[in-house]
Enzyme design. Structure first.
Site, PDB file in Angstrom:
ATOM      1  N   LYS A  14       0.822  -1.200   0.000  1.00  0.00           N
ATOM      2  CA  LYS A  14       0.000   0.000   0.000  1.00  0.00           C
ATOM      3  C   LYS A  14       0.867   1.265   0.000  1.00  0.00           C
ATOM      4  CE  LYS A  14      -2.383  -1.473   3.683  1.00  0.00           C
ATOM      5  NZ  LYS A  14      -2.135  -2.905   3.901  1.00  0.00           N
ATOM      6  N   ARG A  91     -10.494  -0.215   7.935  1.00  0.00           N
ATOM      7  CA  ARG A  91     -10.035  -1.591   8.111  1.00  0.00           C
ATOM      8  C   ARG A  91     -11.154  -2.460   8.647  1.00  0.00           C
ATOM      9  NH1 ARG A  91      -4.591  -0.677   8.324  1.00  0.00           N
ATOM     10  NH2 ARG A  91      -3.125  -1.991   9.274  1.00  0.00           N
ATOM     11  N   ARG A 125      11.518  -6.772   5.326  1.00  0.00           N
ATOM     12  CA  ARG A 125      11.433  -5.311   5.203  1.00  0.00           C
ATOM     13  C   ARG A 125      12.288  -4.583   6.235  1.00  0.00           C
ATOM     14  NH1 ARG A 125       5.533  -2.719   4.959  1.00  0.00           N
ATOM     15  NH2 ARG A 125       5.245  -3.577   7.045  1.00  0.00           N
ATOM     16  N   ARG A 160      10.683  -2.479  11.446  1.00  0.00           N
ATOM     17  CA  ARG A 160       9.492  -2.125  12.199  1.00  0.00           C
ATOM     18  C   ARG A 160       9.284  -3.145  13.299  1.00  0.00           C
ATOM     19  NH1 ARG A 160       4.343  -0.978   8.428  1.00  0.00           N
ATOM     20  NH2 ARG A 160       3.303  -2.154  10.081  1.00  0.00           N
ATOM     21  N   ARG A 171      -1.675  -9.856  12.561  1.00  0.00           N
ATOM     22  CA  ARG A 171      -2.112  -8.816  11.617  1.00  0.00           C
ATOM     23  C   ARG A 171      -2.874  -9.449  10.448  1.00  0.00           C
ATOM     24  NH1 ARG A 171       3.622  -6.553  10.800  1.00  0.00           N
ATOM     25  NH2 ARG A 171       2.817  -5.276   9.106  1.00  0.00           N
TER      26      ARG A 171
HETATM   27  P1  ADP Z   1       0.142  -3.236   8.131  1.00  0.00           P
HETATM   28  O1  ADP Z   1      -0.962  -2.946   7.149  1.00  0.00           O
HETATM   29  O2  ADP Z   1       1.425  -3.567   7.463  1.00  0.00           O
HETATM   30  O3  ADP Z   1      -0.222  -4.237   9.197  1.00  0.00           O
HETATM   31  P2  ADP Z   1       0.035  -0.446   9.124  1.00  0.00           P
HETATM   32  O4  ADP Z   1       1.266   0.354   9.101  1.00  0.00           O
HETATM   33  O5  ADP Z   1      -1.069  -0.067   8.208  1.00  0.00           O
HETATM   34  O6  ADP Z   1       0.513  -1.952   8.939  1.00  0.00           O
HETATM   35  O7  ADP Z   1      -0.572  -0.470  10.614  1.00  0.00           O
HETATM   36  C1  ADP Z   1       0.208  -0.831  11.735  1.00  0.00           C
HETATM   37  C2  ADP Z   1      -0.687  -1.003  12.966  1.00  0.00           C
HETATM   38  O8  ADP Z   1      -1.385   0.245  13.249  1.00  0.00           O
HETATM   39  C3  ADP Z   1      -1.816  -2.031  12.815  1.00  0.00           C
HETATM   40  O9  ADP Z   1      -1.377  -3.335  13.101  1.00  0.00           O
HETATM   41  C4  ADP Z   1      -2.820  -1.498  13.850  1.00  0.00           C
HETATM   42  O10 ADP Z   1      -2.461  -1.825  15.171  1.00  0.00           O
HETATM   43  C5  ADP Z   1      -2.715  -0.001  13.696  1.00  0.00           C
HETATM   44  N1  ADP Z   1      -3.680   0.530  12.696  1.00  0.00           N
HETATM   45  C6  ADP Z   1      -3.384   1.152  11.515  1.00  0.00           C
HETATM   46  N2  ADP Z   1      -4.494   1.483  10.841  1.00  0.00           N
HETATM   47  C7  ADP Z   1      -5.546   1.070  11.606  1.00  0.00           C
HETATM   48  C8  ADP Z   1      -6.967   1.107  11.472  1.00  0.00           C
HETATM   49  N3  ADP Z   1      -7.554   1.649  10.392  1.00  0.00           N
HETATM   50  N4  ADP Z   1      -7.716   0.562  12.456  1.00  0.00           N
HETATM   51  C9  ADP Z   1      -7.161   0.025  13.541  1.00  0.00           C
HETATM   52  N5  ADP Z   1      -5.847  -0.050  13.731  1.00  0.00           N
HETATM   53  C10 ADP Z   1      -5.022   0.459  12.786  1.00  0.00           C
END
Ligand code: ADP
Ligand code: ZN
Length: 214
Positions: A14, A91, A125, A160, A171
């Site tokens: 993304k 999400r 990564r 990360r 996740r």
């Molecule tokens: P990835 O998609 O690689 O898991 P992100 O960088 O998008 O990672 O998100 C990292 C963390 O931030 C998620 O595992 C969650 O804990 C939190 N997070 C991000 N976006 C949301 C969302 N829309 N709703 C709830 N938690 C979120």
């Protein structure tokens, strides 16, 4: 003016795809909820502290917290005027419904990749601690070992903290649990577009324009 959602499992690319869209539509505002949380965590803000325990476990931050944060961001002038790419939001179905009360989006791009690629991308990564450029030990190494291609610094590479096998599984579980109803929601509204994200870096500007419909 385009209002886009990027949706897909962790490792779908993304962030990379957002940069590619920004090269074509330079004024579009990129809003990554994960990046906003990580920035707040780094600065130890109240929001960061609230999100930390969830992120560490690979769980979703509670809807109310994320929704308020995104609402504030989308109500800023730049996003209203130039459109946006939402990366990592919504999400959950509840987040999607809340978003529809804030603004109406044009498209949800569903980035699709195989499970094998997800594991390679996430577990390999790392980023440059000087400029933030992202690399991958399996698929996208630096040209010269230990030197950042982008800023030239001799760098300490950072991973990360949630990019480990156990957290990745949580996740992915969170993604799979929420994806179906969310995809259905946008499909029903005629806004779903699937993108094969195995190799988006090979997309030309015209490919991107065609995908986002400009
Ligand atoms: P990835 O998609 O690689 O898991 P992100 O960088 O998008 O990672 O998100 C990292 C963390 O931030 C998620 O595992 C969650 O804990 C939190 N997070 C991000 N976006 C949301 C969302 N829309 N709703 C709830 N938690 C979120
Ligand atoms: Zn660098």
């Amino acid at each position: 003016m385009k209002k886009l959602i990027l949706f897909g499992p962790p490792g779908a690319g993304k962030g990379t795809f957002s940069s590619q869209i920004k090269k074509v539509v330079t004024e579009i505002v990129h809003i990554s909820t994960g990046d906003i949380f990580r920035e707040n965590l780094k600065n130890e803000t109240p929001l960061g502290l609230k999100a930390k325990s969830y992120m560490d476990k690979g769980e979703l931050v509670p809807d109310e917290v994320v929704i308020d944060m995104v609402r504030d961001r989308l109500n800023k002038e730049d996003a209203k005027k130039s459109g946006f790419i939402l990366d990592g939001f919504p999400r959950t179905l509840h987040q999607a419904e809340a978003l529809s009360e804030i603004t109406e989006v044009d498209l949800l791009l569903l980035l699709q990749v195989s499970r094998d690629i997800i594991f390679k991308r996430i577990l390999g990564r790392y980023s440059c601690n000087n400029c933030g450029e992202i690399y991958n030990k399996y698929t996208l190494p630096t040209k010269v070992e230990g030197i950042c291609d982008k800023c030239g610094a001799e760098i300490k590479f950072e991973q990360r903290s949630d990019d480990n096998e156990e957290t990745l599984k949580s996740r992915l579980d969170a993604y799979e649990k929420n994806a179906k109803p969310l995809i259905k929601y946008y499909k029903k509204r005629g806004k779903l577009k699937k993108v094969d994200a195995t190799d988006t870096l090979s997309f030309t500007d015209d490919d991107i324009k065609q995908i986002i419909g400009i």
